[in-house]
Design a protein around this motif. Structure first.
Motif, mmCIF file in Angstrom:
data_model
loop_
_atom_site.group_PDB
_atom_site.id
_atom_site.type_symbol
_atom_site.label_atom_id
_atom_site.label_comp_id
_atom_site.label_asym_id
_atom_site.label_seq_id
_atom_site.Cartn_x
_atom_site.Cartn_y
_atom_site.Cartn_z
ATOM 1 N N GLY A 11 6.436 14.501 -13.850
ATOM 2 C CA GLY A 11 5.121 14.964 -14.273
ATOM 3 C C GLY A 11 4.058 14.846 -13.201
ATOM 4 O O GLY A 11 2.945 15.294 -13.385
ATOM 5 N N GLY A 12 4.384 14.270 -12.038
ATOM 6 C CA GLY A 12 3.412 14.094 -10.971
ATOM 7 C C GLY A 12 3.211 15.356 -10.166
ATOM 8 O O GLY A 12 3.687 16.445 -10.510
ATOM 9 N N GLN A 13 2.487 15.225 -9.074
ATOM 10 C CA GLN A 13 2.191 16.372 -8.218
ATOM 11 C C GLN A 13 3.454 16.949 -7.592
ATOM 12 O O GLN A 13 3.601 18.173 -7.511
ATOM 13 C CB GLN A 13 1.224 15.954 -7.114
ATOM 14 C CG GLN A 13 -0.145 15.582 -7.618
ATOM 15 C CD GLN A 13 -1.045 15.099 -6.498
ATOM 16 O OE1 GLN A 13 -0.616 14.961 -5.369
ATOM 17 N NE2 GLN A 13 -2.298 14.849 -6.832
ATOM 18 N N ILE A 14 4.357 16.086 -7.139
ATOM 19 C CA ILE A 14 5.596 16.562 -6.527
ATOM 20 C C ILE A 14 6.438 17.304 -7.557
ATOM 21 O O ILE A 14 6.991 18.370 -7.284
ATOM 22 C CB ILE A 14 6.394 15.391 -5.923
ATOM 23 C CG1 ILE A 14 5.600 14.701 -4.829
ATOM 24 C CG2 ILE A 14 7.746 15.840 -5.404
ATOM 25 C CD1 ILE A 14 5.359 15.544 -3.606
ATOM 26 N N GLY A 15 6.537 16.757 -8.752
ATOM 27 C CA GLY A 15 7.312 17.425 -9.806
ATOM 28 C C GLY A 15 6.737 18.780 -10.157
ATOM 29 O O GLY A 15 7.473 19.751 -10.354
ATOM 30 N N GLY A 16 5.398 18.878 -10.223
ATOM 31 C CA GLY A 16 4.755 20.165 -10.514
ATOM 32 C C GLY A 16 4.998 21.179 -9.418
ATOM 33 O O GLY A 16 5.268 22.360 -9.683
ATOM 34 N N ALA A 17 4.918 20.742 -8.164
ATOM 35 C CA ALA A 17 5.173 21.650 -7.040
ATOM 36 C C ALA A 17 6.616 22.135 -7.035
ATOM 37 O O ALA A 17 6.885 23.323 -6.794
ATOM 38 C CB ALA A 17 4.843 20.959 -5.721
ATOM 39 N N LEU A 18 7.553 21.248 -7.322
ATOM 40 C CA LEU A 18 8.961 21.657 -7.375
ATOM 41 C C LEU A 18 9.216 22.627 -8.519
ATOM 42 O O LEU A 18 9.943 23.614 -8.367
ATOM 43 C CB LEU A 18 9.858 20.426 -7.515
ATOM 44 C CG LEU A 18 9.987 19.546 -6.273
ATOM 45 C CD1 LEU A 18 10.781 18.292 -6.598
ATOM 46 C CD2 LEU A 18 10.649 20.307 -5.146
ATOM 47 N N THR A 19 8.624 22.370 -9.664
ATOM 48 C CA THR A 19 8.794 23.263 -10.806
ATOM 49 C C THR A 19 8.244 24.649 -10.502
ATOM 50 O O THR A 19 8.885 25.663 -10.787
ATOM 51 C CB THR A 19 8.096 22.675 -12.053
ATOM 52 O OG1 THR A 19 8.644 21.383 -12.318
ATOM 53 C CG2 THR A 19 8.284 23.568 -13.257
ATOM 54 N N CYS A 58 0.832 -1.217 0.000
ATOM 55 C CA CYS A 58 0.000 0.000 0.000
ATOM 56 C C CYS A 58 0.863 1.263 0.000
ATOM 57 O O CYS A 58 0.558 2.231 -0.696
ATOM 58 C CB CYS A 58 -0.935 0.003 1.207
ATOM 59 S SG CYS A 58 -2.215 -1.254 1.121
ATOM 60 N N ILE A 59 1.945 1.261 0.771
ATOM 61 C CA ILE A 59 2.831 2.420 0.814
ATOM 62 C C ILE A 59 3.503 2.643 -0.533
ATOM 63 O O ILE A 59 3.580 3.776 -1.022
ATOM 64 C CB ILE A 59 3.876 2.251 1.936
ATOM 65 C CG1 ILE A 59 3.192 2.356 3.298
ATOM 66 C CG2 ILE A 59 4.985 3.287 1.816
ATOM 67 C CD1 ILE A 59 4.075 2.015 4.469
ATOM 68 N N VAL A 60 3.969 1.568 -1.141
ATOM 69 C CA VAL A 60 4.599 1.694 -2.462
ATOM 70 C C VAL A 60 3.600 2.236 -3.480
ATOM 71 O O VAL A 60 3.924 3.086 -4.306
ATOM 72 C CB VAL A 60 5.188 0.332 -2.910
ATOM 73 C CG1 VAL A 60 5.570 0.357 -4.376
ATOM 74 C CG2 VAL A 60 6.385 -0.015 -2.055
ATOM 75 N N GLY A 61 2.359 1.764 -3.418
ATOM 76 C CA GLY A 61 1.325 2.263 -4.330
ATOM 77 C C GLY A 61 1.031 3.735 -4.118
ATOM 78 O O GLY A 61 0.873 4.497 -5.071
ATOM 79 N N ALA A 62 0.977 4.175 -2.851
ATOM 80 C CA ALA A 62 0.712 5.582 -2.559
ATOM 81 C C ALA A 62 1.854 6.470 -3.037
ATOM 82 O O ALA A 62 1.628 7.528 -3.636
ATOM 83 C CB ALA A 62 0.485 5.775 -1.064
ATOM 84 N N VAL A 63 3.081 6.051 -2.794
ATOM 85 C CA VAL A 63 4.237 6.836 -3.249
ATOM 86 C C VAL A 63 4.267 6.893 -4.773
ATOM 87 O O VAL A 63 4.531 7.949 -5.361
ATOM 88 C CB VAL A 63 5.551 6.245 -2.684
ATOM 89 C CG1 VAL A 63 6.767 6.866 -3.344
ATOM 90 C CG2 VAL A 63 5.609 6.448 -1.182
ATOM 91 N N GLY A 64 3.966 5.790 -5.421
ATOM 92 C CA GLY A 64 3.919 5.777 -6.889
ATOM 93 C C GLY A 64 2.845 6.699 -7.432
ATOM 94 O O GLY A 64 3.041 7.376 -8.443
ATOM 95 N N ALA A 65 1.702 6.761 -6.741
ATOM 96 C CA ALA A 65 0.626 7.643 -7.198
ATOM 97 C C ALA A 65 0.995 9.108 -7.032
ATOM 98 O O ALA A 65 0.656 9.944 -7.869
ATOM 99 C CB ALA A 65 -0.658 7.332 -6.423
ATOM 100 N N VAL A 66 1.682 9.442 -5.946
ATOM 101 C CA VAL A 66 2.061 10.839 -5.704
ATOM 102 C C VAL A 66 3.122 11.297 -6.688
ATOM 103 O O VAL A 66 3.030 12.384 -7.264
ATOM 104 C CB VAL A 66 2.557 11.023 -4.247
ATOM 105 C CG1 VAL A 66 3.205 12.383 -4.067
ATOM 106 C CG2 VAL A 66 1.395 10.876 -3.280
ATOM 107 N N PHE A 67 4.157 10.477 -6.874
ATOM 108 C CA PHE A 67 5.241 10.883 -7.757
ATOM 109 C C PHE A 67 4.882 10.738 -9.221
ATOM 110 O O PHE A 67 5.501 11.354 -10.079
ATOM 111 C CB PHE A 67 6.514 10.096 -7.442
ATOM 112 C CG PHE A 67 7.225 10.598 -6.225
ATOM 113 C CD1 PHE A 67 7.995 11.730 -6.282
ATOM 114 C CD2 PHE A 67 7.087 9.951 -5.029
ATOM 115 C CE1 PHE A 67 8.634 12.208 -5.160
ATOM 116 C CE2 PHE A 67 7.718 10.403 -3.896
ATOM 117 C CZ PHE A 67 8.498 11.539 -3.960
ATOM 118 N N GLY A 68 3.884 9.949 -9.519
ATOM 119 C CA GLY A 68 3.447 9.788 -10.903
ATOM 120 C C GLY A 68 4.546 9.237 -11.786
ATOM 121 O O GLY A 68 5.374 8.461 -11.363
ATOM 122 N N GLY A 69 4.553 9.646 -13.018
ATOM 123 C CA GLY A 69 5.542 9.186 -13.983
ATOM 124 C C GLY A 69 6.745 10.102 -14.029
ATOM 125 O O GLY A 69 6.927 10.834 -14.991
ATOM 126 N N GLY A 70 7.556 10.128 -13.002
ATOM 127 C CA GLY A 70 8.741 10.978 -12.987
ATOM 128 C C GLY A 70 8.406 12.377 -12.527
ATOM 129 O O GLY A 70 7.740 12.582 -11.528
#
Length: 71
Positions: free
Chosen positions: A47-55, A33-45
């Motif tokens: 392009g995910g939510q974290i990448g957008g926030a950092l950009t 479940c944790i791996v799935g949640a982290v994968g969903a947040v980071f998305g495909g490199g």
């Protein structure tokens, strides 16, 4: 091959009835479940939510820095 099948079957039977095995199996479920949640947040490199926030954040810093240098 049959020997490995029988050994695996017996190990799974012991795991099903062993309370320590049940706890270990629950840890495996939580880890998945944790791996799935982290994968969903980071998305495909990036392009995910974290990448957008950092950009967005880095863009704001660069703009503030350029404004401070120019003004």
């Amino acid at each position: 091959m049959l020997q490995y099948y029988i050994e695996t079957k017996e190990a799974l039977k012991r795991l099903r009835t062993d309370q320590d095995g049940v706890v270990s199996f629950e840890y495996i479920i939580v880890a998945v479940c944790i791996v799935g949640a982290v994968g969903a947040v980071f998305g495909g490199g990036a392009g995910g939510q974290i990448g957008g926030a950092l950009t967005t954040g880095i863009g704001a810093i660069v703009t503030a820095f350029n404004t401070a240098i120019a003004g």
